[in-house]
Design an enzyme around this catalytic site. Structure first.
Site, PDB file in Angstrom:
ATOM      1  N   MET A 179      -8.718   7.964  -0.762  1.00 22.75           N
ATOM      2  CA  MET A 179      -9.750   8.383  -0.068  1.00 22.75           C
ATOM      3  C   MET A 179     -10.084  10.455  -0.623  1.00 22.75           C
ATOM      4  SD  MET A 179      -8.376   6.959   3.242  1.00 22.75           S
ATOM      5  CE  MET A 179      -7.235   5.862   3.218  1.00 22.75           C
ATOM      6  N   ASP A 193      -7.427  -6.210   3.298  1.00 22.03           N
ATOM      7  CA  ASP A 193      -6.407  -5.222   3.200  1.00 22.03           C
ATOM      8  C   ASP A 193      -6.696  -4.472   4.985  1.00 22.03           C
ATOM      9  OD1 ASP A 193      -5.761  -2.116   2.987  1.00 22.03           O
ATOM     10  OD2 ASP A 193      -7.231  -1.248   1.495  1.00 22.03           O
ATOM     11  N   MET A 209     -12.303   5.085  -1.686  1.00 25.41           N
ATOM     12  CA  MET A 209     -12.754   5.394  -1.303  1.00 25.41           C
ATOM     13  C   MET A 209     -13.428   6.765  -0.866  1.00 25.41           C
ATOM     14  SD  MET A 209      -9.496   3.589   2.327  1.00 25.41           S
ATOM     15  CE  MET A 209      -8.793   4.196   0.945  1.00 25.41           C
ATOM     16  N   HIS A 258      -7.962   1.707  -5.124  1.00 29.70           N
ATOM     17  CA  HIS A 258      -9.043   1.324  -4.142  1.00 29.70           C
ATOM     18  C   HIS A 258      -9.572   2.660  -3.537  1.00 29.70           C
ATOM     19  CE1 HIS A 258      -9.743   0.396   0.856  1.00 29.70           C
ATOM     20  NE2 HIS A 258     -11.297   0.591  -0.186  1.00 29.70           N
ATOM     21  N   MET A 264     -12.178  -5.312   4.141  1.00 29.02           N
ATOM     22  CA  MET A 264     -11.732  -4.724   4.257  1.00 29.02           C
ATOM     23  C   MET A 264     -11.774  -5.382   5.662  1.00 29.02           C
ATOM     24  SD  MET A 264     -10.959  -1.974   3.123  1.00 29.02           S
ATOM     25  CE  MET A 264     -10.077  -1.096   4.317  1.00 29.02           C
ATOM     26  N   HIS A 273      -1.160  -0.851  -3.812  1.00 27.54           N
ATOM     27  CA  HIS A 273      -2.345  -0.526  -3.764  1.00 27.54           C
ATOM     28  C   HIS A 273      -2.285   0.991  -3.639  1.00 27.54           C
ATOM     29  CE1 HIS A 273      -5.697  -1.790  -2.125  1.00 27.54           C
ATOM     30  NE2 HIS A 273      -5.911  -0.733  -1.315  1.00 27.54           N
ATOM     31  N   ASP A 333      -4.726   4.167  -2.208  1.00 29.61           N
ATOM     32  CA  ASP A 333      -5.618   3.996  -1.846  1.00 29.61           C
ATOM     33  C   ASP A 333      -5.997   5.924  -1.835  1.00 29.61           C
ATOM     34  OD1 ASP A 333      -5.933   2.246   0.047  1.00 29.61           O
ATOM     35  OD2 ASP A 333      -3.776   2.180   0.589  1.00 29.61           O
ATOM     36  N   SER A 354       0.743  -1.043   0.216  1.00 34.06           N
ATOM     37  CA  SER A 354      -0.151  -0.008  -0.147  1.00 34.06           C
ATOM     38  C   SER A 354       0.853   1.318   0.426  1.00 34.06           C
ATOM     39  CB  SER A 354      -1.153  -0.438   1.301  1.00 34.06           C
ATOM     40  OG  SER A 354      -1.851   1.418   1.303  1.00 34.06           O
TER      41      SER A 354
HETATM   42  C1  DX5 Z   1      -7.072   2.350   5.027  1.00 37.99           C
HETATM   43  C2  DX5 Z   1      -6.587   1.448   3.487  1.00 37.99           C
HETATM   44  C3  DX5 Z   1      -5.026   0.867   3.446  1.00 37.99           C
HETATM   45  C4  DX5 Z   1      -4.356   0.422   4.318  1.00 37.99           C
HETATM   46  C5  DX5 Z   1      -3.123  -0.235   4.601  1.00 37.99           C
HETATM   47  O1  DX5 Z   1      -7.925   2.601   5.164  1.00 37.99           O
HETATM   48  O2  DX5 Z   1      -7.033   0.834   2.736  1.00 37.99           O
HETATM   49  O3  DX5 Z   1      -4.611  -0.243   1.895  1.00 37.99           O
HETATM   50  O4  DX5 Z   1      -2.577   1.576   3.440  1.00 37.99           O
HETATM   51  O5  DX5 Z   1      -2.483  -0.295   5.906  1.00 37.99           O
HETATM   52  P1  DX5 Z   1      -1.670  -1.111   6.713  1.00 37.99           P
HETATM   53  O6  DX5 Z   1      -1.138  -2.718   5.284  1.00 37.99           O
HETATM   54  O7  DX5 Z   1      -0.655  -0.566   7.280  1.00 37.99           O
HETATM   55  O8  DX5 Z   1      -3.150  -1.413   7.688  1.00 37.99           O
HETATM   56 ZN    ZN Z   2      -6.910  -0.257   0.608  1.00 38.43          ZN
END
Ligand code: DX5
Ligand code: ZN
Length: 226
Positions: free
Chosen positions: A38, A176, A69, A67, A142, A34, A36, A9
């Site tokens: 947001m 994840d 969010m 991903h 998740m 990956h 993220d 990630s």
């Molecule tokens: C959380 C994200 C993850 C996050 C995971 O909302 O979707 O992808 O980066 O991080 P770790 O592996 O540190 O839990």
């Molecule tokens: Zn994620």
């Protein structure tokens, strides 16, 4: 048979050196990166968007596992496709009404559709998306509340993974949140094959060793027993 996809990630990377961090992860054996996305609304954090994906795409051929969010995933399909995203995973919690159109648009924008579910969302909610005429190609379970890296893995989410794996033997199932050397075996045994790991990879003295360990655990769990 499903194959292991280890996806560091990039939320835990040094964003100021994203291209170099991406190359470092690929060189160390990452299959996917990956990303993220947001929006500060669906989750209480704000990260990156399509312009960053577009910039990164100029520096890497890697599969960018995006991903989203965000509250309105439909608004981002076109720009993410143009930016060079490979996978587009949206949350079912915000797509109850329009997932069919969303999946169609993601595919026609040249991306691989995936659906994510929060810890509080029942797994049954994604069945129609996997079984639909235009199915999603990945389900992301998740294993923390979305929004931040570095949280604790929720082992009780493994029931969802196991249920999905029994129902869909060839589906890509991603986990994840909180994945690392101490939690990977539970996820792999339940049937997850796409493994997102942020802090456990980037925080390790030898991130390549963690990537290999994650992959070996998935391989071991999915190989037929004699
Ligand atoms: C959380 C994200 C993850 C996050 C995971 O909302 O979707 O992808 O980066 O991080 P770790 O592996 O540190 O839990
Ligand atoms: Zn994620």
């Amino acid at each position: 048979m499903v194959s292991p996809k280890i996806a560091p990630s990039m939320l835990s990377s040094d964003f100021a050196n994203l291209a170099a961090e991406a190359k470092r992860m690929v060189d160390l054996g990452a299959n996917w990166l990956h990303m993220d996305i947001m929006d500060g609304h669906f989750v209480p954090n704000l990260t990156i968007g399509a312009p960053v994906i577009e910039s990164l795409r100029k520096h890497t051929d890697a599969y960018l596992d995006c991903h989203l969010m965000v509250t309105n995933p439909m608004d981002y399909v076109e720009q993410m496709g143009k930016a060079g995203a490979s996978g587009f995973t949206f949350h079912i919690e915000v797509a109850q009404e329009n997932w069919q159109e969303l999946v169609r648009k993601i595919k026609s924008a040249g991306m691989r559709p995936g659906v994510a579910l929060n810890p509080g969302t029942p797994v049954e909610q994604v069945y129609p998306l996997v079984e639909g005429a235009t199915p999603v190609e990945m389900v992301l379970v998740m294993t923390v509340e979305p929004g931040f890296g570095g949280q604790k893995f929720m082992p009780n989410m493994m029931d969802k993974v196991q249920t999905l794996r029994q129902k869909y033997p060839t589906l890509d199932i991603e986990v994840d949140g909180g994945l690392g050397p101490s939690t990977i075996d539970a996820a792999a045994a339940a049937g997850a094959n796409c493994i997102v790991a942020g802090s456990s990879v980037f925080g390790a003295p030898k991130p390549g060793d963690v990537i290999s360990l994650l992959r070996e655990s998935v391989e071991k769990a999915s190989s037929p027993t004699t």
